[in-house]
Structure formats: C-alpha cells, structure tokens
Design an enzyme around this catalytic site. Sequence first.
Site, short mmCIF file in Angstrom:
data_model
loop_
_atom_site.label_atom_id
_atom_site.label_comp_id
_atom_site.label_asym_id
_atom_site.label_seq_id
_atom_site.Cartn_x
_atom_site.Cartn_y
_atom_site.Cartn_z
N GLN A 173 0.82 -1.22 0.00
CA GLN A 173 0.00 0.00 0.00
C GLN A 173 0.85 1.26 0.00
O GLN A 173 0.39 2.30 -0.46
CB GLN A 173 -0.95 0.01 1.20
N ALA A 194 1.73 -4.41 -8.35
CA ALA A 194 1.56 -3.42 -9.42
C ALA A 194 0.20 -2.73 -9.38
O ALA A 194 0.10 -1.53 -9.62
CB ALA A 194 1.75 -4.10 -10.78
N CYS A 316 -13.49 -7.80 2.14
CA CYS A 316 -14.77 -8.27 1.66
C CYS A 316 -14.48 -9.50 0.82
O CYS A 316 -13.78 -9.41 -0.18
CB CYS A 316 -15.40 -7.19 0.81
N1 PLP Z 1 -0.77 -6.46 1.21
C1 PLP Z 1 -1.59 -5.42 1.38
C2 PLP Z 1 -1.33 -4.44 2.48
C3 PLP Z 1 -2.69 -5.25 0.53
O1 PLP Z 1 -3.52 -4.22 0.71
C4 PLP Z 1 -2.92 -6.20 -0.50
C5 PLP Z 1 -4.10 -6.09 -1.40
O2 PLP Z 1 -5.18 -5.76 -0.98
C6 PLP Z 1 -2.02 -7.26 -0.64
C7 PLP Z 1 -0.96 -7.36 0.23
C8 PLP Z 1 -2.20 -8.30 -1.70
O3 PLP Z 1 -1.67 -7.88 -2.91
P1 PLP Z 1 -2.09 -8.63 -4.28
O4 PLP Z 1 -3.51 -8.28 -4.53
O5 PLP Z 1 -1.17 -8.07 -5.32
O6 PLP Z 1 -1.85 -10.08 -4.07
#
Ligand code: PLP
Length: 379
Positions: A173, A194, A316
């Site tokens: 994030q 990404a 969600c």
């Molecule tokens: N880590 C955090 C803090 C996230 O907000 C998210 C996605 O919501 C993820 C990891 C997961 O990333 P990805 O959707 O690329 O697997």
Amino acid sequence: MTGTYLDYNATAPVRPQARDAMLAALEQAGNPSSVHAAGRAARAQLERSREAVAALVSVTPGSVTFTSGGTEASALAIDSAVAAGVERIIVGATEHDAVWEAVAQAGLPVEVWPVDARGVADLDWLQVALARPGRALVCLMLANNETGVIQPASEAGAMVREAGGWLHVDAVQAAGKIAIDFSGLKADTLSLSAHKLGGPQGVGALVAGTRATLSRRQHGGGQERGRRAGTENMPGIVGFGAAAEAALAGLGSMAAQAGWRDAAEARCKAAGAVAPGAGAPRLPQTLALAVAGWSAETQVMLMDLAGVMISAGAACSSGKVKPSRTIEAMGAADLAGVTIRISGGWASTEDDWTRFADAWLAAFERHRTRQGAPMKETA
Ligand code: PLP
C-alpha cells in the site's frame, strides 16, 4: 470510468503509461529466454522494467524478483525466512491477510505484535519480544490498507537487525504513495504489487537484501534466477515497470491528496464521524471513517447509489464484509464492522473528495433522521 472512484487501496485504475506499455508488449513476440532477436528484445524490456521497479524503492535491479502479486511476494519472503532457519514469527496485529494467513501456515510459533489506539506498532513491545530466545522473522507492513497508518519500519528494522532476525515489510500500500528507501528500512525483504500503484493486476515483486536468501518458489525453468520458474508475465511486468516509473515521478502530486482528504475528513468529523488512525502518520490518500451503529456495508451501498465507489474497511470476500481486524487491534471493536475506507490516487481530484463528502453527509443526515437524532452540524 463513470462515477467517482475512491477505492485505490483495493485497486488503482491503470495509468495511461502502463496501458500503452502493455499494448506495445502484447504486439511484441518473443520469450525473454529465447536467444534470437525477438527474445533478446523481450529480455531487454524485462530488465528495463526491473530497473524501474527497483528505482521505486531505491535498490539495484538484481534485488527484484517478479511474482504474481503482493500475496505471492510475501509468501515467498515468509517461506524463504522459514527455510533460512527462523525459529519463530512476530507478526503485526494489523497485517493484511496475505501475510497473516501465510504466517499461520508456516508451522512456527507466532506472536502477535500489538498496536496502540492510533494503529501504530509498539516498539517497546518488540524490544522485549526480540530479547526472547529464538531467531525471529518479523512481519510489519509499511502502511495499512484500511487506515493508511504508516508503521515505524526503519526503527523496527534496526532492532530486528541488531537481534539477528529477518524483517519482512509488506509495502504493497505504501509504494507509489510515499517515498521508500529499502536500505533505510533495514528490511531483509519487501513486497510490492503493481495494481495498487496504477499497474495491472496479477503482477508484483519481492525485493530482497543481501542478507536474505530466497527459496525456490516453484520448480521448472530457471526464470527469475531460479527463484520463480515459468515464462515471465511480460505484459504485466512491462505495465508494472511503466506504472512504477510514473508513480515515482508523481510522488509529489500524491502528497497533495492529503489536503483534499483532510478537508473531507474534517467535514465528516464535524458531523459526528470518527477517523480511526487519524492521529498517526498516514498515507496522504487514505481515510478510514466510522459512525457507531451504521454498518459499513450500508454506507458502501449508499455511496455506490450516489455514484461514489469506496469500500468497507474490512476485507470483503464472497460478498460478505467481516469485521476489521485492524480496527479491533486498535481497541475499537465497536467500530470494526462500521468503518469505511476512502482511498484516492494518481487520477483523483479535489472534486472527487468533495463529492464523497457531500454524498456521505447527505446519507448520514438521512440516517440520523431515521434514527431520530439530528446531525451535530453540516460543515
Ligand atoms: N498487502 C496489502 C497491504 C494489501 O492491501 C494487499 C491487497 O489488498 C495485498 C498485500 C495483496 O496484494 P495482491 O492483490 O497483489 O496479491
């Protein structure tokens, strides 16, 4: 896109630079492992993208391993730390499920590292925990997906290094929203995705420092220096590289979102909302808002009807909102099911934030009228 999109922490719209780069990559034949001209062109493209992603967090390109996203990147980090012989895991109380669930599967003792009421991890607690026997893997996100709260990762990094542990930072994030210097964090591994910064979904990266040895994620060809077999997701990686470059160049304008966010926050707070995490250092474009007794799901639906896309603070899945672990960890269990998240990004404008505040205040007024209590004020 029609409507006002303020759900960048779920996924950001693809930046035009990323879309253009991806379209060009789709036009180009060539497997980066092939030795002919088309293969060499694809390889050069792949390495240029690696350089762009590396630049986003100030590392050398060799530190970057491409993955299918932030979830896989964190799983690779955790598996690697376990294979390297860590004996226990300390995990931040507000980590994303991507880390939380991977840690739970690791087969090692797990300690949950608490946060204070603002959502900030308690460094004194960590000091005491690190003094206990056993080499530790410590997992701390750089910024929280629900509140935007920025964690004291570099302070934690110094302590973990001193104790001989392994620090994994989920920077999914934070990347593209605030400047990140990997070496300043003193982390061993750091995960990126990404689609949170204007690249495509389904691609991410794990950054590893010189002290971290990465395991083989999957067996097969020798791609990604043997760490992740399988022909590279060229359009995705190229889009990631272009988005990373644009995000780095746009960090200054991202900071402007804070003023727009703060203005919307002030109006909602004046009407009676609370903003979990607002007392801590935060990402410039994230706002968590809560009103006791007004479900997050209802608020999200009402905003959607008003043409404003936001999300419930909590994850969600399968259409159901579960109470937010982050808000619970901050000691506000009563707000865990009623916190919404508003998150802007590279294409958001001041008008977007104003439209959200207008729509939310109008919906809140109707809600209060139904409850028989007038709003405090409509600033
Ligand atoms: N880590 C955090 C803090 C996230 O907000 C998210 C996605 O919501 C993820 C990891 C997961 O990333 P990805 O959707 O690329 O697997």
